[in-house]
Design an enzyme around this catalytic site. Structure first.
Site, PDB file in Angstrom:
ATOM      1  N   GLU A   1       0.863  -1.183   0.000  1.00 11.41           N
ATOM      2  CA  GLU A   1       0.000   0.000   0.000  1.00 11.41           C
ATOM      3  C   GLU A   1       0.907   1.244   0.000  1.00 11.41           C
ATOM      4  OE1 GLU A   1      -3.331   1.042  -0.069  1.00 11.41           O
ATOM      5  OE2 GLU A   1      -2.307   2.961   0.130  1.00 11.41           O
TER       6      GLU A   1
ATOM      7  N   ASP B   1       5.414   1.285  -3.423  1.00  6.83           N
ATOM      8  CA  ASP B   1       4.790   1.242  -4.742  1.00  6.83           C
ATOM      9  C   ASP B   1       4.701  -0.215  -5.222  1.00  6.83           C
ATOM     10  OD1 ASP B   1       4.079   1.428  -7.379  1.00  6.83           O
ATOM     11  OD2 ASP B   1       5.674   2.806  -7.952  1.00  6.83           O
TER      12      ASP B   1
ATOM     13  N   ASP C   1      -7.509   2.927  -7.682  1.00  2.41           N
ATOM     14  CA  ASP C   1      -7.943   4.320  -7.926  1.00  2.41           C
ATOM     15  C   ASP C   1      -8.301   4.476  -9.402  1.00  2.41           C
ATOM     16  OD1 ASP C   1      -7.450   5.184  -5.282  1.00  2.41           O
ATOM     17  OD2 ASP C   1      -5.308   5.279  -5.725  1.00  2.41           O
TER      18      ASP C   1
HETATM   19  C1  LIG Z   1      -9.473   3.057  -3.895  1.00  2.00           C
HETATM   20  S1  LIG Z   1      -8.355   2.420  -2.730  1.00  2.00           S
HETATM   21  C2  LIG Z   1      -8.901   0.710  -2.526  1.00  2.00           C
HETATM   22  C3  LIG Z   1      -8.310   0.072  -1.308  1.00  2.00           C
HETATM   23  C4  LIG Z   1      -8.688  -1.413  -1.109  1.00  2.00           C
HETATM   24  N1  LIG Z   1      -8.138  -2.233  -2.163  1.00  2.00           N
HETATM   25  C5  LIG Z   1     -10.189  -1.600  -1.021  1.00  2.00           C
HETATM   26  O1  LIG Z   1     -10.753  -2.152  -1.981  1.00  2.00           O
HETATM   27  O2  LIG Z   1     -10.768  -1.207   0.002  1.00  2.00           O
HETATM   28  C6  LIG Z   1      -6.883   2.207  -3.708  1.00  2.00           C
HETATM   29  C7  LIG Z   1      -5.637   2.083  -2.845  1.00  2.00           C
HETATM   30  O3  LIG Z   1      -4.528   1.798  -3.690  1.00  2.00           O
HETATM   31  C8  LIG Z   1      -3.400   2.489  -3.174  1.00  2.00           C
HETATM   32  N2  LIG Z   1      -2.424   2.604  -4.277  1.00  2.00           N
HETATM   33  C9  LIG Z   1      -2.517   3.358  -5.396  1.00  2.00           C
HETATM   34  N3  LIG Z   1      -1.444   3.161  -6.197  1.00  2.00           N
HETATM   35  C10 LIG Z   1      -0.657   2.252  -5.566  1.00  2.00           C
HETATM   36  C11 LIG Z   1       0.581   1.647  -5.878  1.00  2.00           C
HETATM   37  N4  LIG Z   1       1.248   1.935  -7.004  1.00  2.00           N
HETATM   38  N5  LIG Z   1       1.110   0.771  -5.001  1.00  2.00           N
HETATM   39  C12 LIG Z   1       0.465   0.479  -3.840  1.00  2.00           C
HETATM   40  N6  LIG Z   1      -0.718   1.034  -3.494  1.00  2.00           N
HETATM   41  C13 LIG Z   1      -1.278   1.892  -4.346  1.00  2.00           C
HETATM   42  C14 LIG Z   1      -3.972   3.806  -2.699  1.00  2.00           C
HETATM   43  O4  LIG Z   1      -3.125   4.439  -1.757  1.00  2.00           O
HETATM   44  C15 LIG Z   1      -5.293   3.352  -2.092  1.00  2.00           C
HETATM   45  O5  LIG Z   1      -5.160   3.029  -0.724  1.00  2.00           O
END
Ligand SMILES: C[S@@+](CC[C@H](N)C(=O)[O-])C[C@H]1O[C@@H](n2cnc3c(N)ncnc32)[C@H](O)[C@@H]1O
Length: 213
Positions: free
Chosen positions: A69, A96, A119
């Site tokens: 995350e 990342d 996202d």
């Molecule tokens: C919309 S949230 C969904 C969180 C979770 N998967 C859920 O369904 O409840 C998307 C998450 O992906 C994380 N994120 C975005 N790009 C990422 C990356 N390259 N590596 C790790 N996490 C990432 C964001 O910080 C965010 O917490």
């Protein structure tokens, strides 16, 4: 992520077995340095507040789970969730997920990769920021073992369809397989927090699963 502030992590909770940054992961790759048991490894990218990791690690103790995350506070919150429940087969990593997959994970090693509610980056000119882009999907295919599975769920139909097209064009996955929607048996009986939120708002969830043959 959600708008409500996260509850405070209890200061006496020891996160040392459940939290790492990407830079702290073993290089060369060695999951045995992260978990107490050698077991099939499943990776979740964008693990948010960690509901999937908690539920998956407790219902499938014969596998190890690593969630990565980007947001530090969510990764630590997830680590606290796992530590509180003593789930030694799950780890929260801050960093990342695209770099983890591209730079660290060797070919044919993972049992499953999970991406839930990434996202959406609505504007067309921002689509290149989406996690589910061509190089990432190629990495998912490369890092999975034969019979390994890729799980992808979203509430954004356009993102879902664009991803299915990328998968068909750039990988040799078999799928998408149908994934049925199950009625929840309790308030946290959802794959992730975002699935919970979407379903409580009575919005559709698009789910796909692929197998590497
Ligand atoms: C919309 S949230 C969904 C969180 C979770 N998967 C859920 O369904 O409840 C998307 C998450 O992906 C994380 N994120 C975005 N790009 C990422 C990356 N390259 N590596 C790790 N996490 C990432 C964001 O910080 C965010 O917490």
């Amino acid at each position: 992520m959600g708008r409500r502030a996260l509850p405070k992590i209890e200061p006496q909770l020891d996160l040392s077995a459940h939290f790492r940054t990407l830079e702290e992961l073993p290089q060369p790759w060695n999951p045995n340095a992260l978990f107490t048991k050698d077991a099939p490894l499943e990776v979740e990218i964008g693990s948010g507040k960690g509901l999937f990791l908690q539920n998956a690690a407790s219902s499938c103790p014969q596998h190890n789970f690593l969630g990565i995350e980007m947001a530090h506070k969510y990764a630590r919150f997830t680590a606290a969730r796992l530590a509180k429940r003593g789930l030694r087969n799950a780890l929260a990593v801050q960093g990342d997920g695209l770099r983890l997959m591209r730079e660290m994970i060797p070919d044919n090693t993972l049992t499953a990769v999970h991406v839930y509610f990434p996202d959406p980056w609505w504007k067309k000119r921002h689509h290149k920021r989406r996690v589910l882009n061509e190089p990432f999907l190629v990495d998912v295919y490369r890092t999975l073992r034969t019979q390994g599975r890729f799980h992808f769920w979203t509430d954004v139909q356009d993102y879902f369809e664009a991803t299915l097209q990328l998968i068909a064009a750039h990988t040799r996955f078999v799928g998408p397989l149908d994934v049925e929607e199950k009625p929840p048996e309790h308030d946290l009986d959802f794959r992730t927090h975002f699935e919970r939120r979407t379903r409580l708002n009575e919005q559709p969830v698009y789910r796909a699963e692929f197998i590497k043959k």
